[in-house]
Enzyme design. Structure first.
Site, mmCIF file in Angstrom:
data_model
loop_
_atom_site.group_PDB
_atom_site.id
_atom_site.type_symbol
_atom_site.label_atom_id
_atom_site.label_comp_id
_atom_site.label_asym_id
_atom_site.label_seq_id
_atom_site.Cartn_x
_atom_site.Cartn_y
_atom_site.Cartn_z
ATOM 1 N N LYS A 35 1.285 -1.820 0.136
ATOM 2 C CA LYS A 35 0.469 -0.102 0.055
ATOM 3 C C LYS A 35 0.997 1.159 -0.173
ATOM 4 C CE LYS A 35 -3.277 2.727 2.551
ATOM 5 N NZ LYS A 35 -3.746 2.852 3.928
ATOM 6 N N GLY A 66 -8.939 8.219 10.191
ATOM 7 C CA GLY A 66 -8.609 8.256 10.850
ATOM 8 C C GLY A 66 -10.009 9.177 11.868
ATOM 9 N N ALA A 84 -9.929 4.663 4.183
ATOM 10 C CA ALA A 84 -10.108 5.583 5.737
ATOM 11 C C ALA A 84 -11.605 6.170 5.629
ATOM 12 C CB ALA A 84 -8.517 7.002 4.946
ATOM 13 N N GLY A 85 -11.306 6.817 6.539
ATOM 14 C CA GLY A 85 -12.978 7.599 6.347
ATOM 15 C C GLY A 85 -13.704 7.209 7.265
ATOM 16 N N ASN A 112 -9.589 0.866 9.563
ATOM 17 C CA ASN A 112 -8.863 0.402 10.809
ATOM 18 C C ASN A 112 -9.559 0.908 12.186
ATOM 19 O OD1 ASN A 112 -6.717 0.158 12.494
ATOM 20 N ND2 ASN A 112 -5.365 1.044 11.157
ATOM 21 N N SER A 113 -9.048 3.041 12.328
ATOM 22 C CA SER A 113 -9.741 3.597 12.660
ATOM 23 C C SER A 113 -11.163 3.046 13.255
ATOM 24 C CB SER A 113 -10.037 4.845 12.540
ATOM 25 O OG SER A 113 -8.735 5.280 12.086
#
Lengths: 406, 260
Positions: B102, B163, B189-190, B211-212
């Site tokens: 990535k 995040g 993301a997001g 992830n987050s």
């Protein structure tokens, strides 16, 4: 000097009579600014510590996860030409002076690395013949062979000097202005090069211009009105964010301790105020690492971990050396949290926080070195002993990488 | 998307799961591993800066590599430019043995927005070097096509800042990327809620990377499972064919009944 530069002065936001509703608005601010911080630092906000803590915790978790990054300081030398009224290592203090010779530096670094650390902060006093740039550069080189991240907290220097440290493997500089209040600054720094307020103020900019990736800022809480200093500190960070958009900035909150020489801080900051300051900074600078050292006691640090704070030192010695040897007798200040690494990590884990030792890789430093140099005088040796193609057998993979600078 | 088998195809490798997990920000490795397993993912990304072969207690790579049926995708988080990213990718490949990378280049370490120019340069070089390249990018349809042209295995536009939990704030741009892409489009993301992952899949994304939203959830393991369900639901809905959307009600007495 009487007046701060326009980009730094906190005056327009000081001494406003913030009300409870101002604090509530600040807590919900979509784009926090100086006015937000001033409201959150105000006496009115002291009644809002709980919601401030909750917001700080949520923002810390959002940007840094459930992790605490760990580092450790190594004092290289207690020789100092400076005359800081509050410092145990000031030139007029009667204390035995020491500087580690290079074999001792290596011994200390090996001991620290064996403890598990991957980030080390090297410290000296003001520039001295025993600990000058050449000495420091060699210490950085020795550290860069062992640690993924090497930063320094040393005397301010010229841009070219910072560049030479970068090329030796240093990635960041921590440099506190001590106080942003010019008259107080002048009174506290009795002689020497440190008397020049603007020269010190500009040092983080010179470091970043000299290739450093990280700059840590702070003010020594207790020297001047904390609201004045914290607003100016915030403005300093914002100024650097705009000027050096690629810089990684961090903020520390060192509270002055009673040092050798009986210095009594004229504007003492209690724990509640310190917590309020840290919450306010997290809310106003949500993605900037906030650091808390072992200057603070165990109970306060345990409480603040993850509550705004995302980076901490532990197992610190403020004596010269002390990890691989006995170290000097007297430290710069007394460590308040004297717990060992294992005990501290167990506390973090019990709070469901992951202690992170390595959050950076030396490969980035080496790549940067390469891009800086057209004719590299330093030779980068990158060794991958062996690698296997299959993940299922990856436990058998014997891989290693090391960095050597000839 | 592979319409025949329903699998996600990335550079010749097929995956049944369309959920990719990030492995940072967890409170401990055991929780992270449990979340990975609960999610049913077959591909996880690990930051090279969190590899630590010398200290197993501080290493995220080895415990993940021991999981059955999981492929590792080292990421270059921490790199500020293409040169650094390429070196990090090479080291990641040597250490993990995985061809996946990535490419993640964010020169500003605070807002972590990806650098389109440096990402393009690194992706081009790494694809030519045989990597299976998945670049994390701004939601830019032109950049996405250029990355496809240089041999990327997928593009990974951001839904919102890393995040942030901002959701699919770039939805319109992602629609344009999906419309013209011949390689998988993965929202990275997001995302905050499984419903957003479902929406991304309904829109036509081939996978999502989370992830987050999992690591920072109250119960990360349960949230990992919830995201898996969200992705499955959204993908199933997409396959089932959503009914067309209309701004106006369809009148029972048509307005045009007078037309002969």
């Amino acid at each position: 000097m009487k007046n701060l530069p326009d980009w730094l002065t906190p005056e327009p936001w000081l001494n406003r009579n913030f009300s409870a509703s101002d604090v509530q608005s600040a807590l919900g601010a979509e784009a926090p600014d100086e006015a937000t911080l001033a409201a959150l630092l105000s006496p009115a906000a002291a009644d809002f510590l709980e919601p401030m803590a909750a917001r700080a915790q949520a923002l810390t978790q959002r940007h840094f996860g459930r992790t605490i990054q760990l580092y450790v300081p190594l004092y290289l030398s207690s020789y100092c030409s400076g005359g800081c009224a509050y410092c145990g290592f000031a030139a007029d203090r009667r204390t035995d002076r020491h500087a580690l010779d290079f074999p001792s530096v290596e011994k200390e670094l090996d001991a620290i690395h064996a403890m598990g650390f991957e980030e080390v902060l090297l410290l000296t006093g003001e520039r001295s013949s025993q600990a000058d740039l050449d000495y420091l550069r060699e210490c950085v080189r020795l550290a860069a062979r062992r640690f993924h991240n090497v930063t320094v907290e040393v005397f301010p220097m010229a841009e070219e000097e910072y560049r030479s440290l970068t090329e030796a493997g240093c990635t960041g500089v921590t440099l506190y202005q001590e106080t942003y209040h010019p008259e107080t600054y002048d009174r506290m720094h009795r002689w020497g090069p440190k008397k020049d307020f603007l020269q010190r103020l500009d040092a983080p900019s010179r470091a970043l211009a000299g290739g450093m990736r990280f700059a840590g800022l702070g003010a020594l809480l207790g020297l001047a009105d904390p609201r004045y200093d914290m607003l100016a500190l915030y403005r300093h960070v914002r100024h650097l964010q705009k000027t050096f958009w690629q810089a990684g900035l961090a903020v520390s909150f060192p509270r002055i301790r009673n040092e050798e020489g009986g210095f009594v801080p004229p504007h003492p900051v209690d724990e509640k105020m310190l917590a309020q300051i840290i919450f306010a900074f997290r809310i106003c600078l949500p993605d900037v690492p906030l650091v808390l050292s072992t200057r603070e006691g165990a109970a306060f640090r345990d409480g603040m971990a993850g509550l705004g704070v995302n980076k901490m030192s532990i197992a610190s010695k403020t004596t010269v050396g002390g990890y691989g040897s006995e170290g000097s007798k007297e430290g710069q200040f007394d460590v308040s949290d004297a717990r060992g690494l294992n005990e501290f990590c167990a506390m973090l884990r019990a709070k469901q926080l992951d202690p992170v030792f390595k959050n950076w890789d030396g490969v980035y430093r080496s790549a940067a070195l390469f891009s800086h140099r057209s004719s590299a005088s330093n030779i980068f040796i990158f060794v991958v002993c062996c690698s296997a193609g299959s993940l299922s057998s990856s436990s058998l993979v014997l891989s290693a990488h090391c960095f050597a600078f000839a | 998307m592979n319409p025949e088998t329903g699998t996600l195809k990335l550079g010749g490798h097929e995956f049944k799961s369309r959920l990719i997990l990030g492995t940072g920000k967890f409170s401990d490795t055991a929780t992270m591993l449990a979340a990975v397993e609960a999610s049913g993912t077959e591909l996880v990304t690990v930051a090279l800066r969190r590899f630590n072969r010398q200290k197993p207690g501080d290493d995220l790579c080895a415990p993940l590599a021991r999981l059955q049926g999981i492929r590792l995708m080292p990421n270059t988080s921490g790199a500020m430019n293409a040169k650094e990213a390429v070196r990090a990718a090479q080291l990641g490949r040597e250490l993990s043995g995985s061809p996946f990378v990535k490419v993640e280049i964010h020169p500003n370490p605070h807002h972590l927005m990806p650098d389109a120019i440096e990402t393009y340069l690194a992706a081009k070089e790494l694809a030519a070097d045989g990597f299976v390249v998945l670049p994390y990018i701004p939601a830019d349809p032109v950049l996405a096509k250029k990355l496809e042209d240089v041999g990327c295995a997928a593009v990974m536009p951001l839904g919102a800042a890393i995040g942030s939990g901002g959701g699919l704030s770039t939805a319109e741009m992602i629609r344009l990327i999906i419309r013209d892409s011949t390689i998988p489009v993965i929202v990275d993301a997001g995302l905050r809620a499984p419903s957003e992952a479902a929406r991304a899949m309904e829109m036509g994304c081939d996978a999502v990377l989370v992830n987050s939203a999992i690591a920072a959830a109250k119960d990360p393991v349960a949230m990992a499972r919830a995201f898996a369900l969200g992705v499955e639901t959204g993908y199933a809905a997409r396959q089932a064919g959503l009914m067309p959307k209309s701004d106006v009600a369809v009148a029972t007495s048509p307005l045009t009944s007078f037309l002969k």
